[in-house]
Design a protein around this motif. Sequence first.
Motif, PDB file in Angstrom:
ATOM      1  N   ILE A 120      29.326  58.330  40.338  1.00 29.30           N
ATOM      2  CA  ILE A 120      28.666  57.461  41.202  1.00 29.30           C
ATOM      3  C   ILE A 120      28.746  55.963  40.622  1.00 29.30           C
ATOM      4  CG2 ILE A 120      27.088  56.863  43.123  1.00 29.30           C
ATOM      5  CD1 ILE A 120      26.527  59.560  43.164  1.00 29.30           C
ATOM      6  N   SER A 121      29.443  55.060  41.122  1.00 33.41           N
ATOM      7  CA  SER A 121      29.470  53.590  40.516  1.00 33.41           C
ATOM      8  C   SER A 121      30.151  52.798  41.470  1.00 33.41           C
ATOM      9  CB  SER A 121      30.121  53.532  39.141  1.00 33.41           C
ATOM     10  OG  SER A 121      31.716  53.831  39.313  1.00 33.41           O
ATOM     11  N   ALA A 122      30.227  51.630  41.100  1.00 34.67           N
ATOM     12  CA  ALA A 122      30.811  50.734  42.219  1.00 34.67           C
ATOM     13  C   ALA A 122      32.399  50.790  41.950  1.00 34.67           C
ATOM     14  CB  ALA A 122      30.262  49.186  41.999  1.00 34.67           C
ATOM     15  N   THR A 160      21.085  46.917  53.817  1.00 31.95           N
ATOM     16  CA  THR A 160      22.393  47.173  53.182  1.00 31.95           C
ATOM     17  C   THR A 160      22.460  47.473  51.749  1.00 31.95           C
ATOM     18  OG1 THR A 160      23.396  45.864  54.918  1.00 31.95           O
ATOM     19  CG2 THR A 160      24.811  46.389  53.280  1.00 31.95           C
ATOM     20  N   PRO A 161      23.429  48.583  51.434  1.00 30.01           N
ATOM     21  CA  PRO A 161      23.338  48.998  49.912  1.00 30.01           C
ATOM     22  C   PRO A 161      24.272  47.736  49.316  1.00 30.01           C
ATOM     23  CG  PRO A 161      23.866  50.870  51.294  1.00 30.01           C
ATOM     24  CD  PRO A 161      23.691  49.725  52.154  1.00 30.01           C
ATOM     25  N   PHE A 162      24.171  47.501  48.005  1.00 29.39           N
ATOM     26  CA  PHE A 162      24.960  46.585  47.434  1.00 29.39           C
ATOM     27  C   PHE A 162      25.126  46.914  45.921  1.00 29.39           C
ATOM     28  CE2 PHE A 162      20.602  45.617  46.007  1.00 29.39           C
ATOM     29  CZ  PHE A 162      20.456  45.143  44.910  1.00 29.39           C
ATOM     30  N   ILE A 163      25.982  46.395  45.128  1.00 31.36           N
ATOM     31  CA  ILE A 163      26.327  46.475  43.944  1.00 31.36           C
ATOM     32  C   ILE A 163      25.942  45.561  42.836  1.00 31.36           C
ATOM     33  CG2 ILE A 163      28.467  46.879  42.391  1.00 31.36           C
ATOM     34  CD1 ILE A 163      30.018  47.884  44.726  1.00 31.36           C
ATOM     35  N   ASP A 164      25.100  45.911  42.007  1.00 30.65           N
ATOM     36  CA  ASP A 164      24.390  45.209  41.009  1.00 30.65           C
ATOM     37  C   ASP A 164      25.320  44.610  39.913  1.00 30.65           C
ATOM     38  OD1 ASP A 164      24.460  47.125  39.214  1.00 30.65           O
ATOM     39  OD2 ASP A 164      22.209  47.283  39.018  1.00 30.65           O
ATOM     40  N   GLU A 165      24.512  43.814  39.083  1.00 30.86           N
ATOM     41  CA  GLU A 165      25.423  43.264  37.806  1.00 30.86           C
ATOM     42  C   GLU A 165      25.894  44.334  36.830  1.00 30.86           C
ATOM     43  OE1 GLU A 165      21.152  43.050  37.027  1.00 30.86           O
ATOM     44  OE2 GLU A 165      22.347  42.559  38.720  1.00 30.86           O
ATOM     45  N   ASN A 166      25.131  45.507  36.889  1.00 27.74           N
ATOM     46  CA  ASN A 166      25.781  46.591  36.095  1.00 27.74           C
ATOM     47  C   ASN A 166      26.775  47.529  36.638  1.00 27.74           C
ATOM     48  OD1 ASN A 166      24.070  45.857  33.726  1.00 27.74           O
ATOM     49  ND2 ASN A 166      22.284  46.530  34.794  1.00 27.74           N
ATOM     50  N   ASN A 167      27.159  46.978  37.795  1.00 26.13           N
ATOM     51  CA  ASN A 167      28.377  47.805  38.539  1.00 26.13           C
ATOM     52  C   ASN A 167      27.743  49.258  39.010  1.00 26.13           C
ATOM     53  OD1 ASN A 167      30.756  47.521  39.410  1.00 26.13           O
ATOM     54  ND2 ASN A 167      31.637  48.837  37.961  1.00 26.13           N
ATOM     55  N   ARG A 168      26.707  49.009  39.387  1.00 30.28           N
ATOM     56  CA  ARG A 168      25.787  50.285  40.010  1.00 30.28           C
ATOM     57  C   ARG A 168      25.502  50.152  41.574  1.00 30.28           C
ATOM     58  NH1 ARG A 168      28.112  51.917  36.572  1.00 30.28           N
ATOM     59  NH2 ARG A 168      27.088  53.022  34.532  1.00 30.28           N
ATOM     60  N   THR A 169      25.641  51.234  42.268  1.00 29.07           N
ATOM     61  CA  THR A 169      25.500  50.956  43.804  1.00 29.07           C
ATOM     62  C   THR A 169      23.580  51.193  43.937  1.00 29.07           C
ATOM     63  OG1 THR A 169      27.564  52.056  44.286  1.00 29.07           O
ATOM     64  CG2 THR A 169      25.903  52.129  46.167  1.00 29.07           C
ATOM     65  N   MET A 170      23.345  50.079  44.644  1.00 25.88           N
ATOM     66  CA  MET A 170      21.852  50.219  44.959  1.00 25.88           C
ATOM     67  C   MET A 170      21.721  50.448  46.362  1.00 25.88           C
ATOM     68  SD  MET A 170      20.760  49.463  41.822  1.00 25.88           S
ATOM     69  CE  MET A 170      19.283  49.025  41.818  1.00 25.88           C
ATOM     70  N   VAL A 171      20.506  51.522  46.421  1.00 23.64           N
ATOM     71  CA  VAL A 171      20.178  51.734  47.972  1.00 23.64           C
ATOM     72  C   VAL A 171      18.664  51.179  48.297  1.00 23.64           C
ATOM     73  CG1 VAL A 171      22.029  53.313  48.393  1.00 23.64           C
ATOM     74  CG2 VAL A 171      19.843  54.000  47.484  1.00 23.64           C
ATOM     75  N   THR A 212      20.226  51.066  34.747  1.00 26.71           N
ATOM     76  CA  THR A 212      20.040  49.810  35.621  1.00 26.71           C
ATOM     77  C   THR A 212      18.623  49.578  36.098  1.00 26.71           C
ATOM     78  OG1 THR A 212      21.016  48.165  36.890  1.00 26.71           O
ATOM     79  CG2 THR A 212      20.961  50.228  37.984  1.00 26.71           C
ATOM     80  N   GLU A 213      18.309  48.682  36.462  1.00 27.47           N
ATOM     81  CA  GLU A 213      16.641  48.358  36.971  1.00 27.47           C
ATOM     82  C   GLU A 213      16.554  48.258  38.287  1.00 27.47           C
ATOM     83  OE1 GLU A 213      14.983  44.608  35.682  1.00 27.47           O
ATOM     84  OE2 GLU A 213      14.833  45.467  33.359  1.00 27.47           O
TER      85      GLU A 213
END
Length: 505
Positions: A17-19, A51-62, A115-116
């Motif tokens: 699971i990544s972006a 809305t979910p988004f992708i952070d600077e560490n290329n991780r999907t945030m919900v 990621t944080e």
Amino acid sequence: MKRRDFLVSTFASALAISALDFKQAHAYNIPYNGLIDIQMNGKSQYLDDYTPFIDENNRTMVPLRFVSEKFGRTVDWHEESRYAIIRDDDSKALYFPVHSNFYIRNDGETIEMDTESVIHNNRLYIPLRYLAEELSLRVDFTFNNNKPLIVLEDKLYINSRNPDLKSYSVYPFNATILYTYNDLVADLNWLKRYYGDVLDIHSMGKSTSGEYDIWGIRLGNGEKVATAHGAMHGNEWLNIPILIEQIKEYASLYKSNGYYQGKNVRQLLDDVSIHFIPSVNPDGTALCQFGAYAFPQRAEELYRLNNNHVPAGYDFTRWKANINGVDLNRNMDTGMRELLRDDISNRRRPGFLEPTYAFFMGDDVESEVESKILCNHYRQKNSVLLLDYHSSGRILYWNFSNTNYNRQDDGSFVQVPDLLTTQARKIASAMSSVTGYINHDASAVHNNTTINRWGTYRLQIPSITVETTNVVDVQRTVGAMKFMNAYFNERSRVLYATLTAVAAI
């Protein structure tokens, strides 16, 4: 700090699971604009600012709260310490601090994340991979109308769609249409968030299985209490979302100091409060919706009960009783139990004298946890009205057995005061005027052991059975569109039914 290898769940295949799948969408000629949709147990979600988004560490945030509550968990926020707690019914708790690359379980174990967690649009967001693991969710990434889509599913939903399981529900429509216990909890959490200052939402106790809470919701400050309860019969779960919609509408009117039929709703409910119990029989509803798989430890017993007297195989969609095979609407002390036993025997239906899918009264009055919770509520409160929501016929029944059929087991007769009959008639007439339902004086119905008769005779308060729709009789054969149309049509019909009844007291 300790860290576990990531596994989405014990029942799903591992997913990376990544972006990357989204950001490399251009390889498939799919434009990626940073917007991500989400689907939970087959239902597309209206996200707005979630809305979910992708952070600077290329991780999907919900959004932590939105996803957790949709899957039946509760979430608390501690402003002073800036952390959120996710809880479930098994006393499991997870602590997520803001701007941290770790979280803590209630057993003290600390789990590192890659990621944080962050605050985004005034919401706490965390990496999807860790939340999915902790909630035992299967995760998939796909595209819908050229837009990235996250698909989340829990174990019960997955197995309800598995045709290889003999215990799967045989509704003729997709399980996404079902209104499940998790949907109820999600709606209650929504109500807490937006109307928690005017609603008292509380657990009244656990169901027989111990897996589900029986929820009570009170609106208003009046000492006198009118109660509307639903889904005593498992297969009549359509009334659960109908009652939830009533709560939402009435809470909105109460909070905004609005009016209904020329009456100030806040003043009305500060004279007579409304207490809602949307789902009296959550075990029975789970059986109806998902079959014996809902309770695998008792599956063999439940198969046997479901086939007692009138075999139905693995189809539980007709299931009315609780998990013990006791019909909760016949488990009350109405003084007519022996008369009903004789009636059942005379009609040569001996199967209903023992646990089965419906009609069995139980070995004793209020033998079931759910019956005790419901009856104790009416006895302990200053009850002035009993509304019993069922799903068969678009009829309002009142005045049960109030003529020649009020003989008790001991041979005595009980007479209901004329004033009570007049009150019930007035309330039923008012409800009929706003719903279009048939107003039916049930005085000629004999040998009745339902809670309606119990409320009329034992409590001597107006007691009305509200049969909201005929869909319970056909929902095993109609298509999805007809079923959903029935729900939306019925919801609009009875939206103000309970409030109308209270106004008529």
